[in-house]
Enzyme design. Structure first.
Site, PDB file in Angstrom:
ATOM      1  N   GLY A  20       0.817  -1.218   0.000  1.00 20.83           N
ATOM      2  CA  GLY A  20       0.000   0.000   0.000  1.00 20.83           C
ATOM      3  C   GLY A  20       0.849   1.265   0.000  1.00 20.83           C
ATOM      4  N   THR A 100      -1.573 -16.656   5.883  1.00 19.26           N
ATOM      5  CA  THR A 100      -2.109 -18.018   5.956  1.00 19.26           C
ATOM      6  C   THR A 100      -2.930 -18.142   7.238  1.00 19.26           C
ATOM      7  OG1 THR A 100      -0.126 -18.789   4.821  1.00 19.26           O
ATOM      8  CG2 THR A 100      -1.441 -20.449   5.974  1.00 19.26           C
ATOM      9  N   LEU A 233       7.431 -18.430  -9.878  1.00 11.48           N
ATOM     10  CA  LEU A 233       8.705 -17.822  -9.447  1.00 11.48           C
ATOM     11  C   LEU A 233       9.345 -18.684  -8.355  1.00 11.48           C
ATOM     12  CD1 LEU A 233       7.614 -14.075  -9.385  1.00 11.48           C
ATOM     13  CD2 LEU A 233       9.297 -15.112 -10.923  1.00 11.48           C
ATOM     14  N   CYS A 282       5.199 -13.669   0.762  1.00 11.79           N
ATOM     15  CA  CYS A 282       4.264 -14.060  -0.294  1.00 11.79           C
ATOM     16  C   CYS A 282       4.401 -15.493  -0.813  1.00 11.79           C
ATOM     17  CB  CYS A 282       4.382 -13.105  -1.465  1.00 11.79           C
ATOM     18  SG  CYS A 282       3.891 -11.434  -1.024  1.00 11.79           S
TER      19      CYS A 282
HETATM   20  N1  LIG Z   1       4.968  -7.577   0.196  1.00 10.60           N
HETATM   21  C1  LIG Z   1       5.041  -7.843  -1.090  1.00 10.60           C
HETATM   22  O1  LIG Z   1       6.116  -7.897  -1.699  1.00 10.60           O
HETATM   23  C2  LIG Z   1       3.774  -8.072  -1.878  1.00 10.60           C
HETATM   24  C3  LIG Z   1       3.826  -8.017  -3.274  1.00 10.60           C
HETATM   25  C4  LIG Z   1       2.663  -8.203  -3.976  1.00 10.60           C
HETATM   26  C5  LIG Z   1       1.476  -8.435  -3.308  1.00 10.60           C
HETATM   27  N2  LIG Z   1       1.455  -8.502  -1.959  1.00 10.60           N
HETATM   28  C6  LIG Z   1       0.165  -8.712  -1.300  1.00 10.60           C
HETATM   29  O2  LIG Z   1      -0.316  -7.428  -0.860  1.00 10.60           O
HETATM   30  C7  LIG Z   1      -1.054  -7.577   0.356  1.00 10.60           C
HETATM   31  C8  LIG Z   1      -0.446  -6.673   1.415  1.00 10.60           C
HETATM   32  O3  LIG Z   1       0.882  -7.093   1.654  1.00 10.60           O
HETATM   33  P1  LIG Z   1       1.895  -6.213   2.492  1.00 10.60           P
HETATM   34  O4  LIG Z   1       3.210  -6.873   2.372  1.00 10.60           O
HETATM   35  O5  LIG Z   1       1.739  -4.788   2.116  1.00 10.60           O
HETATM   36  O6  LIG Z   1       1.295  -6.429   3.964  1.00 10.60           O
HETATM   37  P2  LIG Z   1       1.592  -5.540   5.254  1.00 10.60           P
HETATM   38  O7  LIG Z   1       1.333  -6.419   6.414  1.00 10.60           O
HETATM   39  O8  LIG Z   1       2.934  -4.888   5.110  1.00 10.60           O
HETATM   40  O9  LIG Z   1       0.498  -4.395   5.208  1.00 10.60           O
HETATM   41  C9  LIG Z   1      -0.863  -4.609   5.401  1.00 10.60           C
HETATM   42  C10 LIG Z   1      -1.408  -3.448   6.237  1.00 10.60           C
HETATM   43  O10 LIG Z   1      -2.829  -3.534   6.268  1.00 10.60           O
HETATM   44  C11 LIG Z   1      -3.253  -3.025   7.530  1.00 10.60           C
HETATM   45  N3  LIG Z   1      -4.626  -3.461   7.800  1.00 10.60           N
HETATM   46  C12 LIG Z   1      -5.085  -4.709   8.020  1.00 10.60           C
HETATM   47  N4  LIG Z   1      -6.412  -4.695   8.199  1.00 10.60           N
HETATM   48  C13 LIG Z   1      -6.798  -3.408   8.080  1.00 10.60           C
HETATM   49  C14 LIG Z   1      -8.066  -2.760   8.149  1.00 10.60           C
HETATM   50  N5  LIG Z   1      -9.190  -3.447   8.366  1.00 10.60           N
HETATM   51  N6  LIG Z   1      -8.100  -1.423   7.998  1.00 10.60           N
HETATM   52  C15 LIG Z   1      -6.962  -0.715   7.776  1.00 10.60           C
HETATM   53  N7  LIG Z   1      -5.748  -1.279   7.688  1.00 10.60           N
HETATM   54  C16 LIG Z   1      -5.666  -2.608   7.832  1.00 10.60           C
HETATM   55  C17 LIG Z   1      -2.235  -3.588   8.494  1.00 10.60           C
HETATM   56  O11 LIG Z   1      -2.216  -2.866   9.702  1.00 10.60           O
HETATM   57  C18 LIG Z   1      -0.939  -3.459   7.681  1.00 10.60           C
HETATM   58  O12 LIG Z   1      -0.265  -2.244   7.966  1.00 10.60           O
HETATM   59  C19 LIG Z   1      -1.009  -9.060   0.701  1.00 10.60           C
HETATM   60  O13 LIG Z   1      -2.164  -9.662   0.210  1.00 10.60           O
HETATM   61  C20 LIG Z   1       0.206  -9.552  -0.058  1.00 10.60           C
HETATM   62  O14 LIG Z   1       0.099 -10.914  -0.386  1.00 10.60           O
HETATM   63  C21 LIG Z   1       2.579  -8.295  -1.223  1.00 10.60           C
END
Ligand SMILES: NC(=O)c1ccc[n+]([C@@H]2O[C@H](COP(=O)([O-])OP(=O)(O)OC[C@H]3O[C@@H](n4cnc5c(N)ncnc54)[C@H](O)[C@@H]3O)[C@@H](O)[C@H]2O)c1
Length: 475
Positions: A20, A100, A233, A282
């Site tokens: 995000g 998970t 990957l 991931c």
């Molecule tokens: N990290 C990567 O490299 C990557 C790459 C592609 C896709 N993704 C996918 O993207 C998604 C997010 O991954 P990430 O690594 O950013 O996770 P993250 O844990 O770093 O961030 C997720 C955030 O969402 C917040 N959150 C959870 N529930 C919430 C709610 N109800 N309201 C507001 N905020 C809320 C959490 O507090 C956390 O800060 C996952 O599904 C992941 O599989 C991750």
């Protein structure tokens, strides 16, 4: 009919994490005409995103702080006021975590969609105008159906369109990947409203991405493609790691094999580097999810096929840890072992599922004293990672795990150095000085094959490298 403007001017992103934060920062930078609100339930994280000192951002990514510096306060904002941000937005991204499941049905395999569900319920609860809801998180196929069900039962006359727009950035190169993606994938309902929503999102990306790189698909193809991309990957890494074990037995060199096969254009050269095993939030969770989905549809052989990618990954981590224990006469009691790196890869401070955690855990079981240096990972994070495994109590972890700020301190008086993460700086250390300060024989276990092994051997080190035969160490 959904009532949204042709040109979006206000978006909100729920979840200010590794996806995000950087994703929205780049959208804000590239689209100064769009107000971008990033919200999170985690107050500390939001205040870190708002910190005056850009070295305190919660995510470390090369180039990120420059992007935040340009856009923050102009059209990029970080806030905990989730209701207001949703209400004001024409488009809401869900970028929450999808770990998970650790309980109940599907425990240990299925994706836990509780954060997705609560985000969808929040949108349903507070939205007073029509919105496009974008699944940015990686989710199981058919999640959009569940999200739609929640959004269509509000009885407040608000219309929603749900899109799937999975993120393909890789941590460590997130900004580069976001600036220049191989492709952007957008899936949506194949109806008049659905196609209108897809075009609205295409128009945002088209501010900096060539239109022919923006793929438009049906929503299920888009959802599934993300899981499949990660599975493929990870499969490449497990494939080369499996061959690294065979190389060690036979005298072949895994780097030479990787180069030879990678020059075949049908195979390609990327993602063929042997290592201590993949980590990150991931790959494992997405493959587990794919396995679970396949089983749910009765596709046992498909599930087992992908499960083996994870088996090889575990095998590689524990094989590496065993090598260290075996070389040091099958006991690590009172022996200092230096870890270079704790992050799951270079150029990130993310440690989720890092091989370092499992290797440290195994070595501590053998009473090894683990001294860790990582240029970006907070010391408290390392303890949290180890404690999370619940192998032993927190006090004992404190006794055996020693994060340090200076790599030379980590290696001084050590029996062995374990290279866990491929940080570039490790190559440039004064290895003569390090050798002089270590217990002899001085071992190096290069779990990334990044060091100059020939030189290290000349200095006097015994070098054990993944996928390379060694005369000195049992393999
Ligand atoms: N990290 C990567 O490299 C990557 C790459 C592609 C896709 N993704 C996918 O993207 C998604 C997010 O991954 P990430 O690594 O950013 O996770 P993250 O844990 O770093 O961030 C997720 C955030 O969402 C917040 N959150 C959870 N529930 C919430 C709610 N109800 N309201 C507001 N905020 C809320 C959490 O507090 C956390 O800060 C996952 O599904 C992941 O599989 C991750």
């Amino acid at each position: 009919m959904i009532n949204i403007p042709d040109k979006i001017t206000s978006i909100c992103c729920i979840g200010a994490g590794y996806v995000g934060g950087p994703t929205m920062a780049v959208i804000a930078q590239k689209c100064p005409h769009i107000k971008v609100m990033v919200v999170d339930i985690n107050k500390d994280k939001i205040s870190q995103w708002n910190d005056e000192n850009l070295d305190h951002l919660p995510v470390y990514e090369p180039g990120l702080k420059e992007v935040v510096a340009e856009a923050r306060g102009r059209n990029l904002f970080f806030s905990t006021d989730i209701d207001k941000a949703i209400d004001e937005a024409q488009m809401v991204f869900m970028s929450v975590n999808t770990p998970t499941k650790t309980y109940g049905k599907g425990k240990g395999q299925a994706a836990d969609l509780k954060y997705i569900e609560s985000s969808a319920r929040k949108i349903a609860e507070v939205a007073k105008s029509d919105k496009i809801v974008v699944e940015k998180s990686t989710i199981p196929i058919k999640t959009a159906q569940a999200v739609r069900k929640i959004l269509s039962n509000t009885e407040n006359g608000v219309n929603f369109q749900v899109l799937s727009n999975p993120e393909f950035l890789a941590e460590g190169t997130a900004i580069r990947d976001l600036y220049n993606p191989d492709r952007v994938l957008i899936g949506g309902e194949q109806s008049e409203d659905g196609l209108k929503a897809i075009e609205a999102l295409v128009d945002i990306y088209a501010n900096w991405v060539q239109r022919d790189k923006i793929l438009k698909t049906n929503i299920w193809s888009s959802e599934l493609s993300k899981l499949v991309a990660n599975a493929f990957l990870a499969q490449r890494i497990s494939s080369i790691n499996s061959i690294s074990a065979l190389c060690e037995k036979t005298g072949a060199d895994v780097d030479e094999v990787a180069k030879a096969i990678g020059m075949d254009s049908r195979i390609g050269s990327k993602f063929l580097k042997a290592s201590v095993g993949f980590g990150g939030s991931c790959f494992q969770k997405d493959i587990l999810n794919l396995v679970y989905i396949s089983r749910t549809y009765g596709l046992t052989e498909v599930a087992e096929y992908w499960e083996n990618v994870l088996k090889i990954n575990d095998y590689q981590k524990f094989r590496y840890a065993d090598k260290i224990i075996e070389a040091l006469n099958n006991t690590l009691s009172d022996k200092k072992i230096a870890f270079l790196g704790w992050a799951f890869k270079k150029n990130t401070n993310d440690t989720r599922e890092s091989a370092a955690i499992y290797i440290a855990d195994t070595l501590i079981e053998d009473k090894g004293e683990i001294y860790v240096y990582d240029p970006k990972v907070a010391h408290s994070r390392m303890f949290e990672d180890l404690n999370y495994l619940e192998t032993r109590n927190v006090e004992i972890n404190k006794r055996y795990l020693h994060p340090v700020n200076d790599p030379y301190e980590a290696m001084k008086g050590a029996y062995a150095v374990a290279v866990i993460t491929e940080w570039d700086e490790f190559r440039d250390y004064d290895w003569e000085k390090i050798y002089d300060n270590m217990i002899k024989p001085a071992y190096i276990f290069d779990g990334r094959n990044i060091l100059d092994h020939k030189r290290l051997k000349e200095i006097g080190f015994i070098v054990s490298a993944l996928g390379k035969a060694s005369d000195d160490i049992p393999i």
